[in-house]
Write a protein that holds these residues in place. Structure first.
Motif, PDB file in Angstrom:
ATOM      1  N   LEU A 197       0.725  -1.252  -0.240  1.00 14.05           N
ATOM      2  CA  LEU A 197      -0.517   0.113  -0.277  1.00 14.05           C
ATOM      3  C   LEU A 197       0.860   1.024   0.252  1.00 14.05           C
ATOM      4  N   GLN A 198       2.188   1.320   1.225  1.00 19.48           N
ATOM      5  CA  GLN A 198       3.043   2.725   0.591  1.00 19.48           C
ATOM      6  C   GLN A 198       3.431   2.805  -0.903  1.00 19.48           C
ATOM      7  N   HIS A 199       4.248   2.068  -1.811  1.00 23.20           N
ATOM      8  CA  HIS A 199       4.559   2.136  -2.479  1.00 23.20           C
ATOM      9  C   HIS A 199       3.834   1.489  -3.732  1.00 23.20           C
ATOM     10  N   LEU A 200       2.342   1.945  -2.867  1.00 22.82           N
ATOM     11  CA  LEU A 200       1.242   1.717  -4.985  1.00 22.82           C
ATOM     12  C   LEU A 200       1.614   2.395  -5.998  1.00 22.82           C
ATOM     13  N   HIS A 201       2.189   3.893  -5.688  1.00 26.03           N
ATOM     14  CA  HIS A 201       2.835   5.093  -6.934  1.00 26.03           C
ATOM     15  C   HIS A 201       3.708   3.526  -8.135  1.00 26.03           C
ATOM     16  N   LEU A 202       4.384   3.184  -7.196  1.00 27.16           N
ATOM     17  CA  LEU A 202       5.151   1.845  -8.278  1.00 27.16           C
ATOM     18  C   LEU A 202       4.517   1.065  -9.190  1.00 27.16           C
ATOM     19  N   VAL A 203       3.516   1.037  -8.767  1.00 26.37           N
ATOM     20  CA  VAL A 203       2.574  -0.731  -9.229  1.00 26.37           C
ATOM     21  C   VAL A 203       2.550  -0.150 -10.330  1.00 26.37           C
ATOM     22  N   PRO A 204       3.016  -0.760 -12.122  1.00 24.18           N
ATOM     23  CA  PRO A 204       2.695  -0.182 -12.881  1.00 24.18           C
ATOM     24  C   PRO A 204       0.966  -0.518 -13.127  1.00 24.18           C
ATOM     25  N   PHE A 205       0.118  -1.026 -12.292  1.00 21.27           N
ATOM     26  CA  PHE A 205      -1.444  -0.756 -13.280  1.00 21.27           C
ATOM     27  C   PHE A 205      -2.229   0.159 -12.140  1.00 21.27           C
ATOM     28  N   CYS A 206      -1.248   0.865 -11.439  1.00 29.90           N
ATOM     29  CA  CYS A 206      -1.286   2.131 -10.390  1.00 29.90           C
ATOM     30  C   CYS A 206      -2.893   2.600 -10.723  1.00 29.90           C
ATOM     31  N   GLN A 207      -2.540   3.211 -11.976  1.00 29.47           N
ATOM     32  CA  GLN A 207      -3.783   4.280 -12.096  1.00 29.47           C
ATOM     33  C   GLN A 207      -5.249   2.863 -12.406  1.00 29.47           C
ATOM     34  N   THR A 208      -5.177   2.125 -12.806  1.00 27.92           N
ATOM     35  CA  THR A 208      -6.336   1.264 -13.318  1.00 27.92           C
ATOM     36  C   THR A 208      -6.568   0.874 -11.967  1.00 27.92           C
ATOM     37  N   LEU A 209      -6.126   0.834 -10.619  1.00 28.88           N
ATOM     38  CA  LEU A 209      -6.715   0.628  -8.963  1.00 28.88           C
ATOM     39  C   LEU A 209      -7.049   2.034  -8.333  1.00 28.88           C
ATOM     40  N   ASP A 211      -8.679   4.455 -11.234  1.00 28.04           N
ATOM     41  CA  ASP A 211      -9.930   5.049 -11.828  1.00 28.04           C
ATOM     42  C   ASP A 211     -11.207   3.761 -12.557  1.00 28.04           C
ATOM     43  N   GLY A 212      -9.779   2.563 -12.934  1.00 28.89           N
ATOM     44  CA  GLY A 212     -10.554   1.217 -13.710  1.00 28.89           C
ATOM     45  C   GLY A 212     -10.318   1.245 -15.123  1.00 28.89           C
ATOM     46  N   SER A 213      -9.762   2.747 -15.167  1.00 32.86           N
ATOM     47  CA  SER A 213      -8.789   2.942 -16.282  1.00 32.86           C
ATOM     48  C   SER A 213      -8.395   1.535 -17.287  1.00 32.86           C
ATOM     49  N   THR A 214      -8.715   0.574 -18.019  1.00 36.38           N
ATOM     50  CA  THR A 214      -7.579  -0.121 -18.736  1.00 36.38           C
ATOM     51  C   THR A 214      -6.831   0.293 -20.053  1.00 36.38           C
ATOM     52  N   PRO A 215      -6.042   0.471 -19.934  1.00 32.88           N
ATOM     53  CA  PRO A 215      -4.956   0.727 -21.089  1.00 32.88           C
ATOM     54  C   PRO A 215      -5.260  -0.402 -22.714  1.00 32.88           C
ATOM     55  N   VAL A 216      -5.307  -0.238 -23.802  1.00 35.15           N
ATOM     56  CA  VAL A 216      -4.779  -0.999 -24.357  1.00 35.15           C
ATOM     57  C   VAL A 216      -3.248  -1.699 -24.866  1.00 35.15           C
TER      58      VAL A 216
END
Length: 356
Positions: A197-209, A211-216
């Motif tokens: 949780l403290q390193h969420l910003h380093l997760v590759p799929f952070c943005q998906t977590l 706002d739920g967006s799914t990159p192509v």
């Protein structure tokens, strides 16, 4: 960079500052460590908001684990212990305690414990000296190295609590002082969750977590299941498991594999790893082959010599064009074991799996 040590120490400071008996009283009344928990929204505006929502929830879960014996009416067994040595380091007090050899086996590394001057089964223990501790390691046949966080400010504004902390700290620093130790819960899993949780910003799929967006994801980033491997998987897995497997290989940023015990979650994850490892080794082997071919070109090798050079590159990892199944069978022995027994007990990666 993931600074897991610092994150873990901050987590321990929070938990080790708690008064166990206060938590236990709240648990009996159906309350947790936090009075008001925020509702989890569908989307988050930032990493900071995500952490602000989930940190209290994670701490609440930890509180529930620490007091589960109280809530469930479980009989927790305290053991007597004696202090032998102590040292201060980075705001923590580290104490070595000796227990009876039969008792020390009841404790594991990363356990949270309660240490009391009086037997915690007696009511008087609540008003006596006590503190939460964390088992750093076992030392010898009957010793435990326990970490405490006993600074004055953890009970700021509470004169009685501050006095208890000071006297507890003094007594734990005194050689041969006697205590009662009670195992509460193991913190390994929840500590990993806190660090993540403290390193969420380093997760590759952070943005998906957030706002739920799914990159192509381009097809070139998908993993294909080799024919022989898919044949074996299809024979061992049901339609739902195969669907989960393919979802995890098609470039989807986040795939949640959920199911009750015995539904094949572990096997599905192992199958995912099998395909990924195969692709990694196959790519490495092809690179070896190209490198060998390139060297042959530089040395004037042409025609059949060049082909043989490429074959030698593939053979370096035990792969030949005529035996495409050989690699995954070596990497993934669990796929050949059938469905008998618990697959987690059968797999020994350090003995069988080739990671490259």
């Amino acid at each position: 960079m993931v600074d897991s040590v610092r994150s873990t120490e901050e987590f321990h400071k929070v938990l080790l500052s708690w008064d166990y008996f206060e938590l236990a009283e709240k648990a009996k009344k159906g309350h947790g460590a936090f009075g008001n928990l925020s509702k989890v929204p569908n989307k988050f505006s930032s990493v900071e908001e995500y952490k602000k929502i989930f940190e209290p929830l994670l701490l609440e879960e930890c509180c529930a684990q620490l007091t589960r014996g109280v809530e469930g009416g479980e009989h927790l067994i305290p053991h007597q212990a004696v202090v032998t040595t102590h040292e201060y380091k980075d705001e923590f007090l580290y104490v070595k305690v000796i227990l009876h050899q039969n008792a020390v086996s009841s404790f594991s590394d990363n356990d949270f414990i309660l240490i009391c001057k009086e037997n915690p089964e007696n009511e008087v223990a609540k008003s006596g000296l006590h503190a939460m501790g964390f088992v750093e390691s076992h030392e010898g046949a009957s010793g435990l190295r326990v970490k405490f966080f006993l600074t004055d400010d953890i009970q700021a504004g509470n004169a009685k609590g501050t006095d208890r902390i000071r006297r507890t700290r003094f007594e734990l620093s005194r050689k041969c002082s006697c205590w009662w130790v009670l195992r509460l819960a193991n913190a390994s899993t929840i500590t990993r969750e806190w660090v993540a949780l403290q390193h969420l910003h380093l997760v590759p799929f952070c943005q998906t977590l957030l706002d739920g967006s799914t990159p192509v994801v381009p097809p070139s980033h998908h993993f294909e299941i080799p024919w022989g491997m898919e044949r074996t998987m299809s024979a061992e897995c049901n339609a739902s498991q195969m669907q989960a497997l393919k979802a995890g290989l098609d470039g989807t940023p986040v795939v949640l594999i959920q199911g009750p015990p015995g539904t094949g979650k572990t096997r599905t994850i192992l199958n995912l790893l099998s395909v990924i490892m195969y692709s990694s080794q196959k790519g490495q082997a092809e690179a070896e082959g190209l490198l060998q071919s390139s060297k042959a070109d530089e040395e004037g090798g042409v025609g059949e010599e060049k082909k043989e050079s490429g074959k030698r590159g593939l053979a370096a990892l035990g792969i030949t064009p005529a035996d495409s199944d050989r690699l995954w069978m070596r990497q993934s022995p669990w796929m050949l074991m059938g469905t008998a027994g618990d697959i987690r007990e059968q797999v020994r990666p350090d003995e069988h799996v080739i990671f490259g």
